[in-house]
Design an enzyme around this catalytic site. Structure first.
Site, PDB file in Angstrom:
ATOM      1  N   ASP A  11       0.862  -1.180   0.000  1.00 29.76           N
ATOM      2  CA  ASP A  11       0.000   0.000   0.000  1.00 29.76           C
ATOM      3  C   ASP A  11       0.895   1.224   0.000  1.00 29.76           C
ATOM      4  OD1 ASP A  11      -2.284   1.659   0.197  1.00 29.76           O
ATOM      5  OD2 ASP A  11      -2.131   1.719   2.372  1.00 29.76           O
ATOM      6  N   TYR A  43      -0.718   8.071  -2.806  1.00 28.95           N
ATOM      7  CA  TYR A  43      -0.653   7.836  -4.246  1.00 28.95           C
ATOM      8  C   TYR A  43      -1.739   8.618  -4.986  1.00 28.95           C
ATOM      9  CZ  TYR A  43       2.534   3.769  -3.823  1.00 28.95           C
ATOM     10  OH  TYR A  43       3.608   2.940  -3.595  1.00 28.95           O
ATOM     11  N   CYS A  74      -4.370  -1.215  -1.947  1.00 32.70           N
ATOM     12  CA  CYS A  74      -4.464   0.228  -2.167  1.00 32.70           C
ATOM     13  C   CYS A  74      -5.437   0.442  -3.324  1.00 32.70           C
ATOM     14  CB  CYS A  74      -3.085   0.786  -2.505  1.00 32.70           C
ATOM     15  SG  CYS A  74      -3.055   2.498  -3.064  1.00 32.70           S
ATOM     16  N   CYS A 183     -10.822   3.891   0.066  1.00 32.82           N
ATOM     17  CA  CYS A 183      -9.387   3.995   0.360  1.00 32.82           C
ATOM     18  C   CYS A 183      -9.122   3.098   1.563  1.00 32.82           C
ATOM     19  CB  CYS A 183      -8.998   5.443   0.683  1.00 32.82           C
ATOM     20  SG  CYS A 183      -7.288   5.634   1.262  1.00 32.82           S
ATOM     21  N   HIS A 185      -7.073   3.293   3.837  1.00 33.85           N
ATOM     22  CA  HIS A 185      -6.804   4.027   5.081  1.00 33.85           C
ATOM     23  C   HIS A 185      -8.095   4.321   5.864  1.00 33.85           C
ATOM     24  CE1 HIS A 185      -2.902   4.872   3.203  1.00 33.85           C
ATOM     25  NE2 HIS A 185      -2.471   5.372   4.340  1.00 33.85           N
TER      26      HIS A 185
END
Length: 259
Positions: A11, A43, A74, A183, A185
């Site tokens: 990721d 990214y 990712c 995402c 995250h």
């Protein structure tokens, strides 16, 4: 034996550990190697060419560690680079992309929200997914600043709550009944998100689906690790390992190395 070779994950930073946790929970016997390219995070604002180049670099690192399958943990890397990765390397790749389909199929209000990076929302793969559901209004929102705050360990801050309120309240006003997290995250923000959106809005992320797909691929290729005993979970980062260590604090078998 190839069966005991590790599963590789990469990721742009620590976010993909949300995917790793689901994979490790479903497949506890599997050895894993996780690569956090935090130095180059996020990214989401890089060009497609840059994302492909970084994804190839990450892939080659994991191949050198004898990984038997690679999870692109990712959304931005998946939506921009997985086609090129599959064409270039002779190894199974498992991608992660926003779970638009289940949200669109189950929405009662015909309105769903998606919170993602610019790189994911502007990708060709994402636009193809959206085009399959013309009957549903899809409210897109770029999560400006969220990845950087998470990478810096600033999850419990007023700043992150302010950003989430700014991004989510317009979606609530548009009567969404599903919120798709685009995402890897963002699952770390779910407790915060739940304080902002009404209880009836369902939150969807891709972790469990990716874990199940990984198990299916391993069985199909006959490389599932069914050996007993402790598995090894190895984490590499090219940035300060402090935040990564905090997120994975309960893991006793984690090793940290720079790459």
């Amino acid at each position: 034996m190839k069966n005991i070779n590790p599963i590789g994950l990469f990721d742009s930073g620590i976010g993909g550990t949300s995917i790793w946790k689901e994979v490790h929970a479903l497949l506890p016997n599997e050895n894993t190697i996780y690569l956090a390219d935090s130095k180059n995070a996020p990214y989401g604002f890089k060009s497609k060419e840059e994302i492909i180049e970084l994804s190839c670099k990450n892939t080659e690192f994991l191949l050198n560690k004898n990984c038997k399958v690679i999870i692109v943990a990712c959304n931005t890397a998946t939506t921009n680079a997985i086609k090129e990765l599959r064409a270039k390397y002779d190894i199974p790749f498992i991608g992660i992309e926003p779970a638009i389909k289940p949200a669109a199929l189950h929405s009662k209000t015909q309105s769903i929200g998606i919170l993602a990076t610019k790189g994911t929302l502007s990708s060709e793969l994402f636009h193809k997914s959206v085009a399959k559901h013309p009957e549903v209004e899809i409210i897109e929102q770029i999560g400006y600043g969220l990845v950087q705050l998470i990478e810096n360990g600033q999850i419990d801050t007023p700043e992150i709550m302010e950003l989430l309120e700014r991004y989510l309240k317009p979606m609530v006003e548009k009567n969404i009944d599903y919120l798709v997290l685009g995402c890897s995250h963002y699952p770390y923000l779910i407790p915060k998100i739940k304080k902002i959106i009404p209880n009836h809005i369902k939150i969807i992320d891709s972790g469990e689906a990716v874990a199940k797909q990984t198990r299916r691929i391993l069985k199909e290729k006959e490389i599932l690790n069914e050996s007993e005993g402790n598995s090894t979970q190895l984490f590499y980062t090219n940035s300060d390992a402090g935040v990564l260590k905090t997120i994975l604090a309960k893991q006793e078998t984690v090793l940290y190395e720079d790459f």
